[in-house]
Scaffold this motif. Structure first.
Motif, mmCIF file in Angstrom:
data_model
loop_
_atom_site.group_PDB
_atom_site.id
_atom_site.type_symbol
_atom_site.label_atom_id
_atom_site.label_comp_id
_atom_site.label_asym_id
_atom_site.label_seq_id
_atom_site.Cartn_x
_atom_site.Cartn_y
_atom_site.Cartn_z
ATOM 1 N N GLY A 1 0.812 -1.220 0.000
ATOM 2 C CA GLY A 1 0.000 0.000 0.000
ATOM 3 C C GLY A 1 0.842 1.264 0.000
ATOM 4 O O GLY A 1 0.360 2.337 0.379
ATOM 5 N N ALA A 2 2.110 1.155 -0.428
ATOM 6 C CA ALA A 2 3.026 2.301 -0.407
ATOM 7 C C ALA A 2 3.273 2.808 -1.824
ATOM 8 O O ALA A 2 4.417 2.990 -2.252
ATOM 9 N N VAL A 3 2.197 3.075 -2.554
ATOM 10 C CA VAL A 3 2.314 3.511 -3.947
ATOM 11 C C VAL A 3 3.023 4.857 -4.045
ATOM 12 O O VAL A 3 3.842 5.073 -4.945
ATOM 13 N N GLU A 4 2.716 5.768 -3.130
ATOM 14 C CA GLU A 4 3.354 7.090 -3.181
ATOM 15 C C GLU A 4 4.866 6.975 -2.993
ATOM 16 O O GLU A 4 5.637 7.701 -3.625
ATOM 17 N N ASP A 5 5.289 6.087 -2.111
ATOM 18 C CA ASP A 5 6.733 5.875 -1.922
ATOM 19 C C ASP A 5 7.369 5.335 -3.201
ATOM 20 O O ASP A 5 8.481 5.730 -3.575
ATOM 21 N N ALA A 6 6.668 4.427 -3.852
ATOM 22 C CA ALA A 6 7.183 3.859 -5.103
ATOM 23 C C ALA A 6 7.309 4.938 -6.171
ATOM 24 O O ALA A 6 8.337 5.028 -6.866
ATOM 25 N N LEU A 7 6.278 5.767 -6.306
ATOM 26 C CA LEU A 7 6.311 6.821 -7.315
ATOM 27 C C LEU A 7 7.410 7.838 -7.031
ATOM 28 O O LEU A 7 8.090 8.316 -7.952
ATOM 29 N N ALA A 8 7.590 8.168 -5.753
ATOM 30 C CA ALA A 8 8.646 9.113 -5.391
ATOM 31 C C ALA A 8 10.024 8.549 -5.744
ATOM 32 O O ALA A 8 10.889 9.267 -6.265
ATOM 33 N N PHE A 9 10.223 7.283 -5.455
ATOM 34 C CA PHE A 9 11.493 6.628 -5.790
ATOM 35 C C PHE A 9 11.708 6.619 -7.299
ATOM 36 O O PHE A 9 12.795 6.941 -7.792
ATOM 37 N N ILE A 10 10.670 6.240 -8.046
ATOM 38 C CA ILE A 10 10.779 6.162 -9.499
ATOM 39 C C ILE A 10 11.109 7.541 -10.087
ATOM 40 O O ILE A 10 11.985 7.668 -10.953
ATOM 41 N N ASP A 11 10.415 8.573 -9.639
ATOM 42 C CA ASP A 11 10.679 9.921 -10.150
ATOM 43 C C ASP A 11 12.121 10.345 -9.874
ATOM 44 O O ASP A 11 12.784 10.949 -10.730
ATOM 45 N N ASP A 12 12.600 10.025 -8.676
ATOM 46 C CA ASP A 12 13.968 10.386 -8.320
ATOM 47 C C ASP A 12 14.987 9.665 -9.214
ATOM 48 O O ASP A 12 15.944 10.265 -9.691
ATOM 49 N N ARG A 13 14.750 8.381 -9.440
ATOM 50 C CA ARG A 13 15.686 7.608 -10.260
ATOM 51 C C ARG A 13 15.639 8.034 -11.725
ATOM 52 O O ARG A 13 16.676 8.077 -12.401
ATOM 53 N N ILE A 14 14.452 8.356 -12.222
ATOM 54 C CA ILE A 14 14.350 8.827 -13.605
ATOM 55 C C ILE A 14 15.113 10.139 -13.754
ATOM 56 O O ILE A 14 15.827 10.357 -14.742
ATOM 57 N N ALA A 15 14.965 11.013 -12.772
ATOM 58 C CA ALA A 15 15.654 12.314 -12.819
ATOM 59 C C ALA A 15 17.162 12.135 -12.815
ATOM 60 O O ALA A 15 17.894 12.920 -13.435
ATOM 61 N N LYS A 16 17.656 11.097 -12.149
ATOM 62 C CA LYS A 16 19.099 10.843 -12.097
ATOM 63 C C LYS A 16 19.621 10.242 -13.393
ATOM 64 O O LYS A 16 20.831 10.232 -13.639
ATOM 65 N N GLY A 17 18.728 9.726 -14.234
ATOM 66 C CA GLY A 17 19.145 9.128 -15.492
ATOM 67 C C GLY A 17 19.758 7.757 -15.284
ATOM 68 O O GLY A 17 19.436 7.040 -14.339
ATOM 69 N N GLY A 18 20.655 7.378 -16.177
ATOM 70 C CA GLY A 18 21.264 6.056 -16.097
ATOM 71 C C GLY A 18 21.053 5.279 -17.377
ATOM 72 O O GLY A 18 20.764 5.855 -18.438
ATOM 73 N N GLU A 19 21.187 3.950 -17.282
ATOM 74 C CA GLU A 19 20.973 3.095 -18.453
ATOM 75 C C GLU A 19 19.589 3.363 -19.054
ATOM 76 O O GLU A 19 18.590 3.407 -18.350
ATOM 77 N N SER A 20 19.547 3.526 -20.376
ATOM 78 C CA SER A 20 18.286 3.879 -21.030
ATOM 79 C C SER A 20 17.179 2.860 -20.770
ATOM 80 O O SER A 20 16.028 3.218 -20.513
ATOM 81 N N LEU A 21 17.525 1.556 -20.819
ATOM 82 C CA LEU A 21 16.499 0.529 -20.576
ATOM 83 C C LEU A 21 16.020 0.550 -19.129
ATOM 84 O O LEU A 21 14.836 0.290 -18.856
ATOM 85 N N ALA A 22 16.908 0.856 -18.188
ATOM 86 C CA ALA A 22 16.506 0.950 -16.795
ATOM 87 C C ALA A 22 15.523 2.099 -16.608
ATOM 88 O O ALA A 22 14.506 1.969 -15.911
ATOM 89 N N VAL A 23 15.810 3.231 -17.258
ATOM 90 C CA VAL A 23 14.890 4.373 -17.196
ATOM 91 C C VAL A 23 13.554 4.000 -17.833
ATOM 92 O O VAL A 23 12.483 4.330 -17.320
ATOM 93 N N ALA A 24 13.625 3.294 -18.955
ATOM 94 C CA ALA A 24 12.397 2.875 -19.638
ATOM 95 C C ALA A 24 11.532 1.997 -18.740
ATOM 96 O O ALA A 24 10.311 2.169 -18.669
ATOM 97 N N ASN A 25 12.160 1.053 -18.057
ATOM 98 C CA ASN A 25 11.398 0.172 -17.164
ATOM 99 C C ASN A 25 10.753 0.960 -16.024
ATOM 100 O O ASN A 25 9.612 0.694 -15.642
ATOM 101 N N LEU A 26 11.478 1.926 -15.491
ATOM 102 C CA LEU A 26 10.914 2.757 -14.423
ATOM 103 C C LEU A 26 9.733 3.576 -14.937
ATOM 104 O O LEU A 26 8.706 3.703 -14.261
ATOM 105 N N GLU A 27 9.866 4.131 -16.146
ATOM 106 C CA GLU A 27 8.773 4.917 -16.722
ATOM 107 C C GLU A 27 7.550 4.034 -16.988
ATOM 108 O O GLU A 27 6.407 4.453 -16.764
#
Length: 317
Positions: free
Chosen positions: A216-242
């Motif tokens: 039930g921690a969807v907001e925590d998941a979204l916050a983590f995903i947004d942070d990791r997307i902003a940091k960039g990284g491997e394109s496929l990893a970003v794609a999976n997060l998006e």
């Protein structure tokens, strides 16, 4: 069953062998034919428990009947009655990890965490290298943490770190335990290590997200995903997060802004995946259904026949 009822009516106890046989009979009914009986599954389970209780009191049981008795008593939430049954199972076969684990769950329900950990330790040791132990390790670490024993909680996870080095499982286990005890910092740290090393694997990223979602921690998941997307990284990893950002946003009532955000994330995920994956990768089959789910619902109010949709009400003219 009729014979047992008749003897009971006369005040005569049924023979133990009859009770255990009836227990087996009602258990089979409960497991295979409950929907074909006029009485409810609960009533059938009560009959199972009644017959096994009688045979147990008379000292007649076998490992199979004890297992069924313990299972039904636990299902009926009669945990106090289940305790001696599990103890007898362990006495008869102390090397059966399932008996120790089942007893641990009963002790958990009875709010006996210290005794519960003793049984979990036994189950973990008996499972050896089997991955079946991992869920038990997670439960043991969480229980120790909830008891305030941080050192013991860490010890369970540290041991698994060594045993499963080179895979995502140690990080995933840490992430699961941290989420279950509400340790946001630790969960993000473990999830971050998963993404750093295994982020290009869509299934692994899914598992990270699912742990948050199921808690039930969807907001925590979204916050983590947004942070990791902003940091960039491997394109496929970003794609999976998006991709999983879009999926998570779909789980609730979306605002127009959230719908647009999810659509943009899905578009970029698809673009990145097309650049990095084979055209026949199964992931692409899911995009159409996700896009369909993101399509705004059509208004249920249809205009009157022959009236243009942009026509104003008469009283407003």
């Amino acid at each position: 069953a009729a014979l047992a009822a008749a003897q009971s009516a006369k005040g005569t106890a049924a023979p133990a062998v009859l009770s255990v046989t009836l227990g087996d009979y009602f258990y089979d009914v409960l497991a295979n034919y409950q929907d074909q009986w006029e009485i409810s599954p609960f009533e059938i389970a009560e009959k199972v428990a009644e017959q096994y209780k009688a045979s147990f009191a008379l000292g007649l049981f076998v490992p199979a009947s004890l297992r069924k008795q313990a299972e039904v008593l636990s299902g009926l939430e009669r945990f106090e009655e289940a305790e001696p049954v599990y103890l007898k199972m362990i006495e008869l076969d102390p090397k059966d990890p399932l008996s120790h684990y089942g007893y641990a769950l009963v002790l958990q329900k009875r709010e006996k965490p210290a005794e519960m950990l003793v049984q979990l330790d036994a189950a973990i040791a008996l499972y050896g290298d089997s991955q079946e132990r991992l869920g038990i390790v997670a439960l043991a670490s969480r229980t120790a943490s909830e008891m305030g024993d941080a050192a013991r909680a860490e010890a369970y996870l540290a041991k698994t770190d060594k045993e499963l080095a080179g895979s995502s499982l140690p990080y995933m286990l840490r992430h699961f335990v941290a989420v279950s005890v509400g340790n946001k910092e630790a969960s993000e740290s473990a999830a971050g290590k998963v993404i750093d090393e295994y982020g290009k694997d869509n299934a692994v990223v899914r598992d990270v997200v699912v742990i948050w979602y199921q808690a039930g921690a969807v907001e925590d998941a979204l916050a983590f995903i947004d942070d990791r997307i902003a940091k960039g990284g491997e394109s496929l990893a970003v794609a999976n997060l998006e991709y999983y950002k879009a999926i998570l946003l779909l789980q609730g009532d979306m605002t127009d802004q959230q719908r647009a955000t999810a659509t943009a994330a899905l578009d970029d995920a698809e673009k990145r995946m097309k650049e990095g994956l084979a055209a026949d990768d199964p992931i692409f089959e899911s995009f159409a259904s996700v896009r369909e789910a993101l399509t705004p619902p059509v208004s249920e109010e249809a205009p009157a026949e022959g009236v243009p949709q942009d026509a104003a009400p008469a009283e407003a003219k």
